[in-house]
Design a protein around this motif. Structure first.
Motif, PDB file in Angstrom:
ATOM      1  N   VAL A  13      69.441  23.174 103.372  1.00  0.00           N
ATOM      2  CA  VAL A  13      70.015  22.416 104.484  1.00  0.00           C
ATOM      3  C   VAL A  13      69.197  22.647 105.751  1.00  0.00           C
ATOM      4  O   VAL A  13      68.913  21.725 106.520  1.00  0.00           O
ATOM      5  CB  VAL A  13      71.490  22.818 104.718  1.00  0.00           C
ATOM      6  N   PHE A  14      68.773  23.905 105.949  1.00  0.00           N
ATOM      7  CA  PHE A  14      68.001  24.242 107.147  1.00  0.00           C
ATOM      8  C   PHE A  14      66.499  24.083 106.916  1.00  0.00           C
ATOM      9  O   PHE A  14      65.800  23.503 107.754  1.00  0.00           O
ATOM     10  CB  PHE A  14      68.302  25.682 107.573  1.00  0.00           C
ATOM     11  N   TYR A  15      66.000  24.583 105.781  1.00  0.00           N
ATOM     12  CA  TYR A  15      64.555  24.639 105.555  1.00  0.00           C
ATOM     13  C   TYR A  15      63.978  23.269 105.223  1.00  0.00           C
ATOM     14  O   TYR A  15      63.057  22.784 105.898  1.00  0.00           O
ATOM     15  CB  TYR A  15      64.234  25.635 104.445  1.00  0.00           C
ATOM     16  N   ALA A  16      64.509  22.624 104.163  1.00  0.00           N
ATOM     17  CA  ALA A  16      63.954  21.329 103.761  1.00  0.00           C
ATOM     18  C   ALA A  16      64.188  20.275 104.839  1.00  0.00           C
ATOM     19  O   ALA A  16      63.293  19.485 105.153  1.00  0.00           O
ATOM     20  CB  ALA A  16      64.571  20.883 102.441  1.00  0.00           C
ATOM     21  N   THR A  17      65.403  20.288 105.409  1.00  0.00           N
ATOM     22  CA  THR A  17      65.719  19.309 106.443  1.00  0.00           C
ATOM     23  C   THR A  17      64.754  19.422 107.618  1.00  0.00           C
ATOM     24  O   THR A  17      64.175  18.423 108.069  1.00  0.00           O
ATOM     25  CB  THR A  17      67.157  19.499 106.948  1.00  0.00           C
ATOM     26  N   SER A  18      64.561  20.632 108.114  1.00  0.00           N
ATOM     27  CA  SER A  18      63.703  20.818 109.281  1.00  0.00           C
ATOM     28  C   SER A  18      62.221  20.695 108.931  1.00  0.00           C
ATOM     29  O   SER A  18      61.446  20.093 109.671  1.00  0.00           O
ATOM     30  CB  SER A  18      63.977  22.182 109.941  1.00  0.00           C
ATOM     31  N   ARG A  19      61.821  21.232 107.762  1.00  0.00           N
ATOM     32  CA  ARG A  19      60.402  21.200 107.414  1.00  0.00           C
ATOM     33  C   ARG A  19      59.898  19.775 107.218  1.00  0.00           C
ATOM     34  O   ARG A  19      58.926  19.342 107.849  1.00  0.00           O
ATOM     35  CB  ARG A  19      60.150  22.010 106.142  1.00  0.00           C
ATOM     36  N   TYR A  20      60.537  19.032 106.351  1.00  0.00           N
ATOM     37  CA  TYR A  20      60.067  17.682 106.059  1.00  0.00           C
ATOM     38  C   TYR A  20      60.439  16.706 107.168  1.00  0.00           C
ATOM     39  O   TYR A  20      59.681  15.784 107.471  1.00  0.00           O
ATOM     40  CB  TYR A  20      60.606  17.221 104.701  1.00  0.00           C
ATOM     41  N   GLY A  21      61.608  16.916 107.766  1.00  0.00           N
ATOM     42  CA  GLY A  21      61.992  16.057 108.881  1.00  0.00           C
ATOM     43  C   GLY A  21      61.071  16.223 110.070  1.00  0.00           C
ATOM     44  O   GLY A  21      60.610  15.237 110.667  1.00  0.00           O
ATOM     45  N   LEU A  22      60.782  17.475 110.435  1.00  0.00           N
ATOM     46  CA  LEU A  22      59.892  17.730 111.567  1.00  0.00           C
ATOM     47  C   LEU A  22      58.476  17.236 111.288  1.00  0.00           C
ATOM     48  O   LEU A  22      57.802  16.710 112.184  1.00  0.00           O
ATOM     49  CB  LEU A  22      59.861  19.229 111.893  1.00  0.00           C
ATOM     50  N   PHE A  23      58.020  17.400 110.050  1.00  0.00           N
ATOM     51  CA  PHE A  23      56.675  16.935 109.716  1.00  0.00           C
ATOM     52  C   PHE A  23      56.545  15.439 109.980  1.00  0.00           C
ATOM     53  O   PHE A  23      55.575  14.978 110.597  1.00  0.00           O
ATOM     54  CB  PHE A  23      56.350  17.228 108.249  1.00  0.00           C
ATOM     55  N   GLU A  24      57.520  14.667 109.506  1.00  0.00           N
ATOM     56  CA  GLU A  24      57.435  13.220 109.680  1.00  0.00           C
ATOM     57  C   GLU A  24      57.510  12.831 111.157  1.00  0.00           C
ATOM     58  O   GLU A  24      56.827  11.902 111.604  1.00  0.00           O
ATOM     59  CB  GLU A  24      58.520  12.527 108.860  1.00  0.00           C
ATOM     60  N   LYS A  25      58.353  13.527 111.907  1.00  0.00           N
ATOM     61  CA  LYS A  25      58.450  13.220 113.341  1.00  0.00           C
ATOM     62  C   LYS A  25      57.170  13.621 114.062  1.00  0.00           C
ATOM     63  O   LYS A  25      56.657  12.861 114.903  1.00  0.00           O
ATOM     64  CB  LYS A  25      59.654  13.936 113.948  1.00  0.00           C
ATOM     65  N   PHE A  26      56.646  14.811 113.776  1.00  0.00           N
ATOM     66  CA  PHE A  26      55.391  15.249 114.399  1.00  0.00           C
ATOM     67  C   PHE A  26      54.261  14.276 114.058  1.00  0.00           C
ATOM     68  O   PHE A  26      53.456  13.904 114.916  1.00  0.00           O
ATOM     69  CB  PHE A  26      55.015  16.654 113.917  1.00  0.00           C
ATOM     70  N   ARG A  27      54.190  13.894 112.774  1.00  0.00           N
ATOM     71  CA  ARG A  27      53.140  12.973 112.329  1.00  0.00           C
ATOM     72  C   ARG A  27      53.223  11.646 113.066  1.00  0.00           C
ATOM     73  O   ARG A  27      52.204  11.109 113.534  1.00  0.00           O
ATOM     74  CB  ARG A  27      53.284  12.751 110.831  1.00  0.00           C
ATOM     75  N   PHE A  32      43.092  13.930 108.128  1.00  0.00           N
ATOM     76  CA  PHE A  32      43.403  15.161 107.404  1.00  0.00           C
ATOM     77  C   PHE A  32      43.754  16.301 108.347  1.00  0.00           C
ATOM     78  O   PHE A  32      44.738  17.020 108.133  1.00  0.00           O
ATOM     79  CB  PHE A  32      42.214  15.569 106.537  1.00  0.00           C
ATOM     80  N   ALA A  33      42.967  16.486 109.404  1.00  0.00           N
ATOM     81  CA  ALA A  33      43.198  17.595 110.332  1.00  0.00           C
ATOM     82  C   ALA A  33      44.573  17.490 110.987  1.00  0.00           C
ATOM     83  O   ALA A  33      45.283  18.492 111.148  1.00  0.00           O
ATOM     84  CB  ALA A  33      42.100  17.625 111.406  1.00  0.00           C
ATOM     85  N   GLN A  34      44.965  16.273 111.334  1.00  0.00           N
ATOM     86  CA  GLN A  34      46.263  16.082 111.965  1.00  0.00           C
ATOM     87  C   GLN A  34      47.392  16.374 110.986  1.00  0.00           C
ATOM     88  O   GLN A  34      48.380  17.025 111.337  1.00  0.00           O
ATOM     89  CB  GLN A  34      46.378  14.646 112.471  1.00  0.00           C
ATOM     90  N   ARG A  35      47.273  15.895 109.747  1.00  0.00           N
ATOM     91  CA  ARG A  35      48.307  16.165 108.743  1.00  0.00           C
ATOM     92  C   ARG A  35      48.393  17.658 108.456  1.00  0.00           C
ATOM     93  O   ARG A  35      49.483  18.216 108.289  1.00  0.00           O
ATOM     94  CB  ARG A  35      48.024  15.382 107.463  1.00  0.00           C
ATOM     95  N   PHE A  36      47.233  18.321 108.373  1.00  0.00           N
ATOM     96  CA  PHE A  36      47.208  19.756 108.101  1.00  0.00           C
ATOM     97  C   PHE A  36      47.929  20.527 109.212  1.00  0.00           C
ATOM     98  O   PHE A  36      48.749  21.402 108.953  1.00  0.00           O
ATOM     99  CB  PHE A  36      45.758  20.233 107.990  1.00  0.00           C
ATOM    100  N   ALA A  37      47.620  20.184 110.459  1.00  0.00           N
ATOM    101  CA  ALA A  37      48.202  20.892 111.596  1.00  0.00           C
ATOM    102  C   ALA A  37      49.704  20.649 111.695  1.00  0.00           C
ATOM    103  O   ALA A  37      50.489  21.588 111.879  1.00  0.00           O
ATOM    104  CB  ALA A  37      47.506  20.471 112.889  1.00  0.00           C
ATOM    105  N   THR A  38      50.117  19.383 111.578  1.00  0.00           N
ATOM    106  CA  THR A  38      51.544  19.077 111.715  1.00  0.00           C
ATOM    107  C   THR A  38      52.353  19.677 110.579  1.00  0.00           C
ATOM    108  O   THR A  38      53.468  20.169 110.791  1.00  0.00           O
ATOM    109  CB  THR A  38      51.774  17.560 111.779  1.00  0.00           C
ATOM    110  N   ALA A  39      51.803  19.662 109.362  1.00  0.00           N
ATOM    111  CA  ALA A  39      52.510  20.257 108.227  1.00  0.00           C
ATOM    112  C   ALA A  39      52.649  21.767 108.393  1.00  0.00           C
ATOM    113  O   ALA A  39      53.693  22.347 108.069  1.00  0.00           O
ATOM    114  CB  ALA A  39      51.777  19.942 106.928  1.00  0.00           C
ATOM    115  N   SER A  40      51.614  22.413 108.909  1.00  0.00           N
ATOM    116  CA  SER A  40      51.657  23.863 109.107  1.00  0.00           C
ATOM    117  C   SER A  40      52.669  24.239 110.194  1.00  0.00           C
ATOM    118  O   SER A  40      53.466  25.165 110.015  1.00  0.00           O
ATOM    119  CB  SER A  40      50.267  24.379 109.488  1.00  0.00           C
ATOM    120  N   VAL A  41      52.640  23.521 111.310  1.00  0.00           N
ATOM    121  CA  VAL A  41      53.571  23.815 112.402  1.00  0.00           C
ATOM    122  C   VAL A  41      55.012  23.554 111.973  1.00  0.00           C
ATOM    123  O   VAL A  41      55.916  24.359 112.244  1.00  0.00           O
ATOM    124  CB  VAL A  41      53.221  22.976 113.646  1.00  0.00           C
TER     125      VAL A  41
END
Length: 326
Positions: A105-119, A130-139
């Motif tokens: 609920v906390f991890y998947a929601t925030s990890r994948y949700g934040l990635f898409e919003k950051f992207r 690639f560099a942008q996807r790598f950075a946003t996925a890591s953050v």
């Protein structure tokens, strides 16, 4: 992580299609709301986790089997699994399932949700590469780890509690009981034991997934493997790479989350990520950092596959039922 939709032939006019199909195509082009992005990410993560939770239990139990005075002989994955099921029953593989689902609920929601919003935000200022996807996925992975670390501590403790002698078992009745007791007995700081390796692992997972998943998709496509088979093979291959890279941090996180204060020195044996990794390697050998790798890989690769499939199907159903013009 993509919001995959089917490719439509450019020479087909919408006027030649049935109204229902035309409205479904139009819905597929509409962006999902923030709430739907986060909600479907969390729900897909939970459904995927239910499928792989037994692998997580085995991974944690094997990984911590060499820890402390209660360490036993190292068994193979098959031997360890067979012994655990024989002595504790098949249902023991689902110990801590509530904590695992709440973690998603906390991890998947925030990890994948934040990635898409950051992207999407970054895409407004520069072309996605690639560099942008790598950075946003890591953050996004690091942020999600910090957010979900209290539940991760509960998950590790509940998954491995039965391996302790009866007098040392914590005996949590549920994830909510674990939350209350950890806060009361160990203090709020206990919820963030292992947050450093957990966050580092999550950042590495995000980065290596992005770095390898696309490459494997192109490689398998070159062999004629497409569709769901391509997604499965690419996910499992990417999972293998990031499992190898992140397993030492997973081991450190498990040790730090499960540890108890030394009764003599009144100190915690594991205090930092690299101090923990070094101490484990010195005491048990470097390869002990990868002990329990097979079930860990089953969990990582399996959850990547099942979660992606569930999220895609949930979003497809949402678009069809709630976004298509009636």
């Amino acid at each position: 992580i993509r919001d995959d939709v089917s490719d439509w032939s450019s020479d087909v006019c919408s006027s030649d299609l049935p109204d229902a199909l035309t409205s479904t195509m139009a819905a597929a082009e509409k962006p999902l709301s923030t709430g739907v992005i986060f909600g479907t990410s969390g729900l897909g993560g939970i459904m995927g986790w239910i499928c792989v939770h037994p692998f997580n239990t085995l991974a944690v139990r094997m990984n911590l089997a060499t820890m402390g005075a209660n360490a036993g002989p190292q068994l193979s994955f098959a031997e360890f699994s067979s012994k655990l099921i024989k002595t504790e029953g098949l249902t023991s593989l689902y110990n801590g399932l509530g904590a695992g689902c709440l973690r998603q609920v906390f991890y998947a929601t925030s990890r994948y949700g934040l990635f898409e919003k950051f992207r999407d935000v970054c895409a407004q200022y520069r072309k996605t590469d690639f560099a942008q996807r790598f950075a946003t996925a890591s953050v996004a992975g690091g942020c999600a780890a910090v957010i979900s670390c209290p539940i991760e501590v509960c998950l590790v403790r509940m998954s491995n509690d039965a391996s302790l002698p009866a007098e040392q078992q914590r005996g949590y009745k549920s994830v909510f009981d674990a939350i209350l007791r950890i806060g009361k007995e160990d203090g709020l700081s206990a919820f963030y034991r292992g947050v450093q390796p957990f966050a580092m692992r999550a950042m590495l997972v995000g980065g290596t997934q992005v770095a390898t998943y696309d490459q494997f998709k192109m490689t398998y496509a070159g062999f004629g493997i497409t569709g769901l088979a391509n997604q499965f093979c690419s996910s499992m291959s990417a999972g293998l790479i990031y499992s190898i890279v992140t397993m030492p941090f997973e081991t450190a996180k498990n040790r730090m989350a499960f540890q108890k204060m030394d009764p003599v020195t009144k100190e915690m044996p594991y205090r930092g990520t690299f101090q923990t990794i070094g101490k484990i390697a010195a005491a048990d050998g470097v390869l002990s950092l990868w002990w329990g790798f097979l079930p860990y890989y089953g969990r990582c690769g399996g959850h990547t596959v099942t979660m992606f499939i569930f999220v895609d199907q949930i979003r497809t159903a949402y678009r069809k039922n709630f976004m298509a013009d009636k």
